[in-house]
Design a protein around this motif. Structure first.
Motif, mmCIF file in Angstrom:
data_model
loop_
_atom_site.group_PDB
_atom_site.id
_atom_site.type_symbol
_atom_site.label_atom_id
_atom_site.label_comp_id
_atom_site.label_asym_id
_atom_site.label_seq_id
_atom_site.Cartn_x
_atom_site.Cartn_y
_atom_site.Cartn_z
ATOM 1 N N LEU A 74 0.828 -1.200 0.000
ATOM 2 C CA LEU A 74 0.000 0.000 0.000
ATOM 3 C C LEU A 74 0.867 1.257 0.000
ATOM 4 O O LEU A 74 0.617 2.197 -0.753
ATOM 5 N N PHE A 75 1.904 1.266 0.820
ATOM 6 C CA PHE A 75 2.797 2.420 0.861
ATOM 7 C C PHE A 75 3.435 2.649 -0.510
ATOM 8 O O PHE A 75 3.510 3.777 -0.997
ATOM 9 N N GLY A 76 3.875 1.562 -1.143
ATOM 10 C CA GLY A 76 4.522 1.676 -2.448
ATOM 11 C C GLY A 76 3.614 2.237 -3.518
ATOM 12 O O GLY A 76 4.001 3.138 -4.264
ATOM 13 N N VAL A 77 2.377 1.733 -3.596
ATOM 14 C CA VAL A 77 1.481 2.186 -4.673
ATOM 15 C C VAL A 77 0.888 3.565 -4.411
ATOM 16 O O VAL A 77 0.408 4.212 -5.336
ATOM 17 N N THR A 78 0.925 4.031 -3.164
ATOM 18 C CA THR A 78 0.448 5.390 -2.902
ATOM 19 C C THR A 78 1.583 6.410 -3.002
ATOM 20 O O THR A 78 1.361 7.548 -3.392
ATOM 21 N N ALA A 79 2.811 5.995 -2.683
ATOM 22 C CA ALA A 79 3.959 6.908 -2.778
ATOM 23 C C ALA A 79 4.367 7.133 -4.229
ATOM 24 O O ALA A 79 4.798 8.222 -4.596
ATOM 25 N N ASP A 99 -0.210 -14.609 -16.371
ATOM 26 C CA ASP A 99 0.198 -15.549 -17.416
ATOM 27 C C ASP A 99 -0.318 -16.943 -17.098
ATOM 28 O O ASP A 99 -0.792 -17.204 -15.991
ATOM 29 N N GLU A 100 -0.247 -17.792 -18.092
ATOM 30 C CA GLU A 100 -0.596 -19.200 -17.889
ATOM 31 C C GLU A 100 0.044 -20.027 -18.992
ATOM 32 O O GLU A 100 0.316 -19.523 -20.080
ATOM 33 N N ILE A 101 0.280 -21.284 -18.667
ATOM 34 C CA ILE A 101 0.740 -22.256 -19.656
ATOM 35 C C ILE A 101 -0.253 -23.408 -19.622
ATOM 36 O O ILE A 101 -0.503 -23.985 -18.565
ATOM 37 N N VAL A 102 -0.818 -23.697 -20.777
ATOM 38 C CA VAL A 102 -1.743 -24.815 -20.915
ATOM 39 C C VAL A 102 -1.270 -25.637 -22.106
ATOM 40 O O VAL A 102 -1.288 -25.157 -23.247
ATOM 41 N N GLY A 103 -0.821 -26.849 -21.817
ATOM 42 C CA GLY A 103 -0.332 -27.711 -22.889
ATOM 43 C C GLY A 103 0.848 -27.081 -23.603
ATOM 44 O O GLY A 103 1.852 -26.736 -22.988
ATOM 45 N N GLU A 104 0.696 -26.872 -24.896
ATOM 46 C CA GLU A 104 1.764 -26.325 -25.720
ATOM 47 C C GLU A 104 1.542 -24.848 -26.052
ATOM 48 O O GLU A 104 2.031 -24.351 -27.057
ATOM 49 N N ARG A 105 0.779 -24.161 -25.187
ATOM 50 C CA ARG A 105 0.499 -22.745 -25.423
ATOM 51 C C ARG A 105 0.673 -21.954 -24.132
ATOM 52 O O ARG A 105 0.206 -22.360 -23.074
ATOM 53 N N ALA A 106 1.359 -20.821 -24.233
ATOM 54 C CA ALA A 106 1.533 -19.913 -23.100
ATOM 55 C C ALA A 106 0.902 -18.574 -23.467
ATOM 56 O O ALA A 106 0.956 -18.153 -24.625
ATOM 57 N N THR A 107 0.303 -17.920 -22.484
ATOM 58 C CA THR A 107 -0.298 -16.608 -22.695
ATOM 59 C C THR A 107 0.187 -15.682 -21.594
ATOM 60 O O THR A 107 0.295 -16.088 -20.436
ATOM 61 N N SER A 108 0.467 -14.435 -21.966
ATOM 62 C CA SER A 108 0.896 -13.432 -21.005
ATOM 63 C C SER A 108 0.247 -12.098 -21.363
ATOM 64 O O SER A 108 0.256 -11.696 -22.522
ATOM 65 N N VAL A 109 -0.321 -11.438 -20.349
ATOM 66 C CA VAL A 109 -0.889 -10.102 -20.527
ATOM 67 C C VAL A 109 -0.235 -9.190 -19.501
ATOM 68 O O VAL A 109 -0.166 -9.521 -18.319
ATOM 69 N N ILE A 110 0.241 -8.053 -19.970
ATOM 70 C CA ILE A 110 0.896 -7.068 -19.112
ATOM 71 C C ILE A 110 0.164 -5.742 -19.241
ATOM 72 O O ILE A 110 -0.161 -5.311 -20.348
ATOM 73 N N CYS A 111 -0.092 -5.124 -18.088
ATOM 74 C CA CYS A 111 -0.718 -3.799 -18.045
ATOM 75 C C CYS A 111 0.235 -2.830 -17.369
ATOM 76 O O CYS A 111 0.960 -3.202 -16.455
ATOM 77 N N ARG A 112 0.157 -1.604 -17.799
ATOM 78 C CA ARG A 112 0.861 -0.518 -17.118
ATOM 79 C C ARG A 112 -0.172 0.552 -16.821
ATOM 80 O O ARG A 112 -1.076 0.791 -17.623
ATOM 81 N N GLY A 113 -0.049 1.159 -15.650
ATOM 82 C CA GLY A 113 -1.016 2.178 -15.296
ATOM 83 C C GLY A 113 -0.686 2.850 -13.986
ATOM 84 O O GLY A 113 0.455 2.821 -13.520
ATOM 85 N N ARG A 114 -1.732 3.429 -13.387
ATOM 86 C CA ARG A 114 -1.590 4.190 -12.147
ATOM 87 C C ARG A 114 -2.528 3.616 -11.092
ATOM 88 O O ARG A 114 -3.703 3.398 -11.358
ATOM 89 N N ALA A 115 -1.991 3.403 -9.916
ATOM 90 C CA ALA A 115 -2.792 2.872 -8.805
ATOM 91 C C ALA A 115 -3.311 4.025 -7.956
ATOM 92 O O ALA A 115 -2.637 5.048 -7.803
ATOM 93 N N ARG A 116 -4.514 3.834 -7.414
ATOM 94 C CA ARG A 116 -5.046 4.814 -6.455
ATOM 95 C C ARG A 116 -6.013 4.096 -5.524
ATOM 96 O O ARG A 116 -6.685 3.143 -5.923
ATOM 97 N N THR A 117 -6.023 4.546 -4.297
ATOM 98 C CA THR A 117 -6.959 3.949 -3.337
ATOM 99 C C THR A 117 -8.347 4.516 -3.601
ATOM 100 O O THR A 117 -8.507 5.676 -3.983
ATOM 101 N N LEU A 118 -9.349 3.674 -3.395
ATOM 102 C CA LEU A 118 -10.742 4.083 -3.538
ATOM 103 C C LEU A 118 -11.315 4.236 -2.138
ATOM 104 O O LEU A 118 -11.172 3.338 -1.311
ATOM 105 N N GLU A 119 -11.961 5.355 -1.903
ATOM 106 C CA GLU A 119 -12.506 5.625 -0.574
ATOM 107 C C GLU A 119 -13.979 5.987 -0.673
ATOM 108 O O GLU A 119 -14.480 6.325 -1.748
ATOM 109 N N GLY A 120 -14.656 5.908 0.448
ATOM 110 C CA GLY A 120 -16.065 6.283 0.506
ATOM 111 C C GLY A 120 -16.909 5.418 -0.417
ATOM 112 O O GLY A 120 -16.695 4.210 -0.518
#
Length: 142
Positions: free
Chosen positions: A59-64, A73-94
């Motif tokens: 929590l300290f890291g994503v707010t600072a 990611d996952e590997i199933v049989g002879e197939r691997a899948t990977s999804v990567i996101c980049r963005g901004r974290a924020r706490t939700l309040e109320g």
């Protein structure tokens, strides 16, 4: 030589679909000049990811420093899948924090987590790989 390309770029909607079909990934964040990575349970809410946490280094890291990356990611049989996101974290309040009431955010560890965090995704990329793993042919059988 084959013309078959073993790397397939996923359309953003395919990447979001992959994220919706899973609930466990890895969050990378900055903490005191270092990059940390930790597993989290999450849910997709529109074009953002939502997870719950408690007071602590994550929590300290994503707010600072709100700049984060997330990967599933996952590997199933002879197939691997990977999804990567980049963005901004924020706490939700109320009222905004009540989003978790309608999302399948299910922590796998029974520890108190009352702080809701959303990752507003700025960039998403996904790849699917057809695996050959030639070393498997060299492993002893039986």
């Amino acid at each position: 030589m084959s013309d078959h390309d073993p790397v397939h770029v996923l359309h953003p909607e395919e990447s979001w679909g992959f994220l919706r079909a899973h609930e466990f990934g890895r969050l990378a964040f900055h903490l005191v000049g270092e990059v940390h990575i930790t597993p989290i349970n999450y849910a997709v809410d529109g074009d953002r990811l939502v997870f719950m946490t408690a007071e602590g280094s994550k929590l300290f890291g994503v707010t600072a420093n709100t700049d984060v990356a997330f990967e599933v990611d996952e590997i199933v049989g002879e197939r691997a899948t990977s999804v990567i996101c980049r963005g901004r974290a924020r706490t939700l309040e109320g009222q905004a924090a009540y989003v978790v009431e309608r999302l399948p955010v299910r922590p796998w560890v029974d520890t108190p987590k009352s702080i809701v965090v959303a990752i507003e995704v700025d960039e998403i990329s996904g790849r699917r790989f057809d695996l050959t793993r030639p070393w498997l042919r060299d492993l002893p059988t039986g």
